[in-house]
Design an enzyme around this catalytic site. Structure first.
Site, PDB file in Angstrom:
ATOM      1  CG  HIS A  60      -1.371  -1.441   1.193  1.00 23.59           C
ATOM      2  ND1 HIS A  60      -2.181  -1.566   2.145  1.00 23.59           N
ATOM      3  CD2 HIS A  60      -2.524  -1.563   0.050  1.00 23.59           C
ATOM      4  CE1 HIS A  60      -3.330  -2.326   1.664  1.00 23.59           C
ATOM      5  NE2 HIS A  60      -3.336  -2.764   0.344  1.00 23.59           N
ATOM      6  CD  GLU A  63      -1.236   0.716   4.952  1.00 21.82           C
ATOM      7  OE1 GLU A  63      -0.357  -0.358   4.834  1.00 21.82           O
ATOM      8  OE2 GLU A  63      -2.508   0.804   4.679  1.00 21.82           O
ATOM      9  CG  HIS A 176       0.059  -4.286   5.271  1.00 22.14           C
ATOM     10  ND1 HIS A 176       0.114  -3.889   3.837  1.00 22.14           N
ATOM     11  CD2 HIS A 176       1.520  -5.546   4.057  1.00 22.14           C
ATOM     12  CE1 HIS A 176       0.323  -5.240   3.486  1.00 22.14           C
ATOM     13  NE2 HIS A 176       0.208  -5.618   3.317  1.00 22.14           N
ATOM     14  CD  GLU A 264      -1.274  -4.027   9.524  1.00 28.56           C
ATOM     15  OE1 GLU A 264      -0.962  -2.277   9.106  1.00 28.56           O
ATOM     16  OE2 GLU A 264      -1.905  -4.390   8.306  1.00 28.56           O
TER      17      GLU A 264
END
Length: 365
Positions: A60, A63, A176, A264
């Site tokens: 993404h 990100e 991410h 993440e």
């Protein structure tokens, strides 16, 4: 993006015996997607049974914390070789590929300091207006032909599919931002299940992988680290968090031997650059500890009656209670790796039952 590419190339030039450029493919707008292979003897034929592990980031575009962590990790591994024993051992015995960005076009649209955003304008999507982590083949495509699963995919997706399917990857992780958690497969539901944890055949090992990263990260196990997400012990099953269709970690598990989780790293999707040093300190121990997990389990070579490696043999692992359910296939040189927790297992190799000469399994552990 140009700086990332130049950094990879300069490292290869500086460390020719340890680094080789990986040309993954091109983005929708034609930007190069590049990575770096780091191992002793990089660019040469891989040493037999040296396992392949992969980090990728910035799927993404808005990100980018993982992108910067991976860019720095490549430098740490190369400059630490011969200086720090643990890094030297890791690089000597592991074939590591680092791909800082999969979505360079989206990154160009993203804005530093923007902590949210889930569309084309904010940079999450690629230039084809697609969320790349919703663009991979799923369990619905398992019985389809190779050609058909490539149809209508974005160029970045196709490039990653080519990479995933062309090499005998053992372990990987994709980075991410927007939360601080280690998420493991499955990401999607099937077989009439629509809520709760959706377990793979390797549920316990995936939990181990996620817990390894979370427990060595400085803040991931803190349930209050982000104001809008709370995760027990810093890990979550992907589908139980929120189900997605077309994610890359499920694709790896379903269509290859590889085991991948999603990491993440930051509550804010695109924090300002002054926070990057702090993010590195939070993640640095986790990044190397996770890579070391590729050496767990069992590995070996399947040979035929004249001692030649058997490509495409199926490796079946059984516990006392029965088969694990997830089989792996040998590489073009007859190698196999099966990530396992400590325990008692029976490992069997199968090849074309019509062959009269049979096969034998030679374990390296």
């Amino acid at each position: 993006n140009r700086e990332i590419e130049m950094t990879m190339k300069s490292l290869v030039a500086e460390f020719p015996d340890l680094a080789s450029l990986v040309e993954v493919g091109s983005s929708y707008l034609g930007q190069n997607i590049v990575g770096i292979q780091i191992t002793r003897g990089a660019g040469e034929e891989r040493e037999l049974l040296k396992p392949k592990v992969r980090y990728s980031g910035n799927m993404h575009g808005n990100e980018p914390v993982g992108r910067e962590m991976l860019n720095h990790l490549a430098q740490v591994l190369l400059r630490g070789y011969g200086v720090i024993d643990t890094i030297t051992e890791l690089v000597d015995n592991t074939d590591i590929t680092i791909i800082p960005t999969i979505n360079p076009d989206g990154f160009d649209r993203a804005s530093e300091g923007s902590c949210s955003g889930g569309d084309y304008v904010t940079g999450r999507f690629n230039e084809g207006d697609k969320d790349l982590n919703r663009d991979f083949p799923t369990w619905r495509d398992i019985n389809n032909t190779i050609d058909s699963i490539y149809l209508d995919r974005q160029p970045e997706t196709k490039a990653m599919m080519d990479l995933i399917l062309s090499e005998p990857w053992v372990l990987s992780a994709n980075f991410h931002d927007g939360a601080v958690v280690a998420s493991y497969p499955y990401d999607d539901y099937r077989d009439n299940q629509n809520k709760g944890i959706h377990e793979t055949h390797d549920h316990q090992f995936f939990k181990h992988l996620a817990s390894t990263f979370a427990s060595h990260h400085q803040t991931m196990m803190d349930q209050d680290v982000c104001p809008y997400w709370r995760f027990e012990k810093g890990i979550t099953n992907g589908a139980d968090w929120y189900p997605i269709d077309g994610g890359m970690q499920d694709f790896n598990y379903l269509f290859s031997n590889d085991m991948e989780i999603t990491l993440e790293l930051s509550c804010c999707k695109y924090p300002r650059k002054q926070y990057l040093n702090m993010e590195w300190e939070k993640s640095r121990a986790s990044l190397t500890q996770y890579l070391q997990q590729v050496h767990r389990g069992v590995k070996g070579v399947v040979k035929d009656s004249v001692g030649a490696g058997v490509a495409g043999a199926m490796i079946v692992v059984q516990e006392p209670a029965g088969s694990l359910g997830k089989n792996v296939n040998t590489s073009s040189r007859g190698e196999f790796w099966r990530l396992l927790l400590p325990g008692l297992y029976k490992v069997t190799a199968y090849q074309d039952v019509c062959r009269p000469d049979g096969v034998r399994l030679q374990s390296a552990t």
